[in-house]
Motif scaffolding. Sequence first.
Motif: not given
Length: 271
Positions: A137, A132, A169, A113, A165, A140-141, A82
């Motif tokens: 986000a 953000v 995650t 991100l 993050w 995306i993850i 990240i």
Amino acid sequence: MTGLPFLSQAQQMSCCQTPGATASFAMLASDKQFKSSHEEPLPFHYKSVAGTDITYPTADGKTAHAFVIKSQKPTDNYVFVIHEWWGLNDYIKQESEKIYNDLGNVNVIALDLYDNQIATTREDAAKYMGAVNTERAKAIIEGAFKYVGPKAKIGTIGWCFGGGWSLQTSLLAGKQAAACVMYYGMPEKDIARLMLLNTDVLCIYGSQDQWITPKVIADFQADMKSAGKKIIVKEYNADHAFANPSNPKFDKTATEDAYKHVMEFFKSRLK
């Protein structure tokens, strides 16, 4: 970001911000002292030997961008990288390839991100970091989880913005989470959420950090204990972003020692 000890000092970068549960850290985007503590990166181009840029679908009907390096032999081991506050630039790609080379048989995927936005000034970095959206986000993850598949064993690593993050995650990865590395990132403060964590955490920070302070880390340790989770803390007598050689307070010795612990941590959990 953090480390990048393998780059020349002129080629380095820096870090920072975090997600929903720790959204207060986003306020740092407008903190003049915080912004001025990050040296702007000099122009740098890196051509990866093994990595490629990809796109993949996300549940919100959009697509996401990532940088992927696939293992030479089939493996379900993945490291999610990240980026820090500059975005997924060539520095992050080079760091990703270093991790790939040093770990051996592993796949590496560096997430974006910022949706293809790369900052070259502090002002843009602060703007992108502050903008953000947590739900985007997460999309995306989670799209990356689908890309790597349900059998993937996932380790995460990030620096400051990416450090926070990295933890988020690993939380989102559920039972697929295998290792989480946070370089001076804002912790999750919700013990109920931490109870859902499926992996140990390696937390690296500097005791002189004015943002990720010793108290922040002590509170995180207490919360992890309450949640019944294991945390390994590596504290260095150093400042925020001490592992970034472009930082005037870069600490080479601490950076190299921290990286050794990162490699040991990943290798013992991504077998």
